[in-house]
Design an enzyme around this catalytic site. Structure first.
Site, short mmCIF file in Angstrom:
data_model
loop_
_atom_site.label_atom_id
_atom_site.label_comp_id
_atom_site.label_asym_id
_atom_site.label_seq_id
_atom_site.Cartn_x
_atom_site.Cartn_y
_atom_site.Cartn_z
N GLU A 94 79.95 42.00 56.08
CA GLU A 94 80.22 43.40 55.76
C GLU A 94 80.51 44.21 57.01
O GLU A 94 80.16 43.82 58.13
CB GLU A 94 79.03 43.99 55.01
CG GLU A 94 77.73 43.94 55.77
CD GLU A 94 76.54 44.27 54.86
OE1 GLU A 94 76.29 43.50 53.92
OE2 GLU A 94 75.88 45.28 55.13
N CYS A 107 81.70 49.64 62.28
CA CYS A 107 80.63 48.75 62.72
C CYS A 107 80.93 47.37 62.12
O CYS A 107 80.94 47.22 60.90
CB CYS A 107 79.29 49.30 62.22
SG CYS A 107 77.92 48.19 62.55
N CYS A 114 72.03 35.76 60.55
CA CYS A 114 71.58 35.93 61.94
C CYS A 114 70.38 35.03 62.18
O CYS A 114 69.55 34.84 61.29
CB CYS A 114 71.20 37.39 62.19
SG CYS A 114 70.77 37.70 63.91
N CYS A 118 64.64 39.32 63.38
CA CYS A 118 63.93 40.59 63.56
C CYS A 118 63.33 41.02 62.21
O CYS A 118 64.01 40.98 61.19
CB CYS A 118 64.88 41.68 64.06
SG CYS A 118 65.73 41.22 65.56
N CYS A 121 64.93 43.80 59.73
CA CYS A 121 66.37 43.73 59.48
C CYS A 121 66.69 43.01 58.19
O CYS A 121 66.13 41.94 57.91
CB CYS A 121 67.03 43.03 60.65
SG CYS A 121 68.76 42.70 60.39
N GLY A 161 74.51 39.88 62.46
CA GLY A 161 74.64 38.89 63.52
C GLY A 161 74.26 39.42 64.88
O GLY A 161 74.15 40.62 65.10
N SER A 193 76.00 45.54 70.61
CA SER A 193 74.55 45.62 70.44
C SER A 193 73.92 44.24 70.57
O SER A 193 74.40 43.28 69.98
CB SER A 193 74.28 46.19 69.05
OG SER A 193 72.94 46.03 68.73
N SER A 216 68.81 46.60 71.43
CA SER A 216 67.82 46.91 70.39
C SER A 216 66.45 46.68 71.00
O SER A 216 66.06 45.55 71.24
CB SER A 216 67.97 45.96 69.20
OG SER A 216 69.24 46.10 68.64
N LEU A 217 65.74 47.74 71.25
CA LEU A 217 64.48 47.62 71.99
C LEU A 217 63.27 47.66 71.04
O LEU A 217 62.54 46.72 70.92
CB LEU A 217 64.40 48.73 73.04
CG LEU A 217 63.30 48.58 74.06
CD1 LEU A 217 63.47 47.32 74.87
CD2 LEU A 217 63.28 49.78 74.99
N CYS A 335 72.63 47.46 58.44
CA CYS A 335 73.30 46.17 58.57
C CYS A 335 72.65 45.13 57.66
O CYS A 335 71.46 44.99 57.60
CB CYS A 335 73.34 45.70 60.02
SG CYS A 335 71.95 44.79 60.61
S1 SF4 Z 1 68.59 43.33 64.03
FE1 SF4 Z 1 70.45 42.31 64.73
S2 SF4 Z 1 69.69 40.58 65.97
FE2 SF4 Z 1 67.95 41.28 64.74
S3 SF4 Z 1 68.01 39.98 62.88
FE3 SF4 Z 1 69.17 41.88 62.45
S4 SF4 Z 1 71.30 41.34 62.89
FE4 SF4 Z 1 70.01 39.81 63.91
#
Ligand code: SF4
Length: 349
Positions: A94, A107, A114, A118, A121, A161, A193, A216-217, A335
């Site tokens: 997407e 985006c 992925c 995380c 996510c 991803g 990113s 991404s912190l 995402c």
């Molecule tokens: S935040 Fe980004 S790196 Fe982390 S699982 Fe989601 S898509 Fe992957």
């Protein structure tokens, strides 16, 4: 030749496309004409600057590689539009189109699924299928431009991803998209990113493609960050910040840090203080993102006053921070969310 075995033209840069047209006994200058038409979303059939015989020859050996739009969701709250694409092998990815006062930004996704896991996510809940090719990333932009009859000027590689986990394809995509032969979008208008794949941040710094690096912190403490971002166990914060400093030194670009605020998890004064300490000698900007509610994560966003307090504390310490404007809240614009909902629906049938 089966469709799957054919060359996907959008994966080729101009030099490769020239070699390919020569292999079909067509003059080299045709490559520029073909690329020009592919970049505006035309399929081989529509490249009428080629003779019918040349188009037939091209179709025998190649496909354009532009992804098929499967679903479009337009926000009623703003002009955000979310697209779900089906790739040649049925894989779904997407991308999100956003309208800002400076123009259109898209985006894009860099992988189908992925591997980074995380916790906050939506992409993590769906198994990783594969890396996207350069043309599949580029094709998302081309398809959106054509569908909306617009010209996207800014790109954010922040969809599904981890781009630096698909390094070679991302670099080739960046070279094509920034090239005058390609979409000719300045590297300065592209943000990449990463969750923090340190060796590839160093490599990216040396590519001479000075995109904005967006990290991404989400937590300034190693132990806590490792809990929500497993990548931190491999590349802890000291290493990550060393790579960021090198990126700033080599490219001259400030780094952006993304910080998803999660109520009761990373939104305290203790977190703000440590974040400010770690960023104090780094040319950077912090984007604070009230976390999106993703089914199954159990994470909640802090209330407005907690968000403002966190931001105020960073600013007191001289760290520039903004709270990201939320777009497309009504269309699952975070995402992976649309893809996840479609895949979940499919598997439940
Ligand atoms: S935040 Fe980004 S790196 Fe982390 S699982 Fe989601 S898509 Fe992957």
């Amino acid at each position: 030749m089966g469709e799957d075995a054919k060359i996907r033209l959008l994966d080729l840069d101009l030099t490769e496309l020239k070699a390919f047209v020569r292999s079909l006994n067509m003059p080299e200058y045709r490559a520029g004409q073909i690329m020009g038409r592919l970049l505006i979303g035309d399929d081989i059939e529509n490249i009428t600057t080629l003779s019918k015989a040349d188009r037939e020859r091209l179709k025998e050996a190649a496909v354009s590689g532009i992804p098929e739009i499967m679903l479009v969701r337009e926000s009623k709250l703003d002009e955000t539009v979310k697209f779900l694409f089906k790739l040649y092998d049925g894989v779904l990815v997407e991308c999100v189109l956003m309208k800002y006062n400076y123009g259109y930004s898209v985006c894009v996704s860099s992988q189908a699924g992925c591997r980074m896991g995380c916790k906050f996510c939506a992409s993590s809940g769906i198994a990783f299928s594969r890396d996207l090719t350069p043309g599949e990333i580029l094709g998302q932009i081309i398809a959106v431009n054509k569908f909306k009859n617009i010209r996207i000027g800014h790109i954010v590689i922040m969809g599904i991803g981890e781009p630096l986990d698909n390094y070679d394809n991302i670099i080739k995509f960046l070279k094509i998209v920034t090239s005058p032969d390609g979409l000719n979008i300045s590297a300065r208008k592209i943000s990449l990113s990463t969750c923090g794949i340190v060796p590839n941040i160093f490599r990216l710094a040396g590519e001479n493609i000075p995109v904005t690096l967006s990290v991404s912190l989400h937590n300034p403490f190693d132990e806590e960050r490792s809990e929500i971002m497993p990548v931190n166990k491999r590349f802890p914060l000291d290493e990550l910040f060393a790579a960021c400093r090198e990126y700033v030194k080599i490219t001259g670009r400030r780094v952006t840090f993304e910080y998803s605020l999660i109520a009761g998890v990373n939104d305290s004064r203790r977190h703000a203080g440590e974040l400010a300490r770690r960023l104090s000698h780094l040319q950077c900007h912090v984007n604070l993102i009230p976390v999106n509610k993703v089914t199954g994560t159990g994470f909640e966003r802090p209330d407005r006053s907690a968000i403002e307090r966190f931001k105020g504390y960073l600013e007191e310490k001289g760290i520039e921070a903004t709270v990201r404007r939320e777009l497309g809240r009504d269309i699952s614009a975070a995402c992976g969310q649309l893809r996840k909902s479609v895949i979940t629906e499919e598997t439940q049938q």
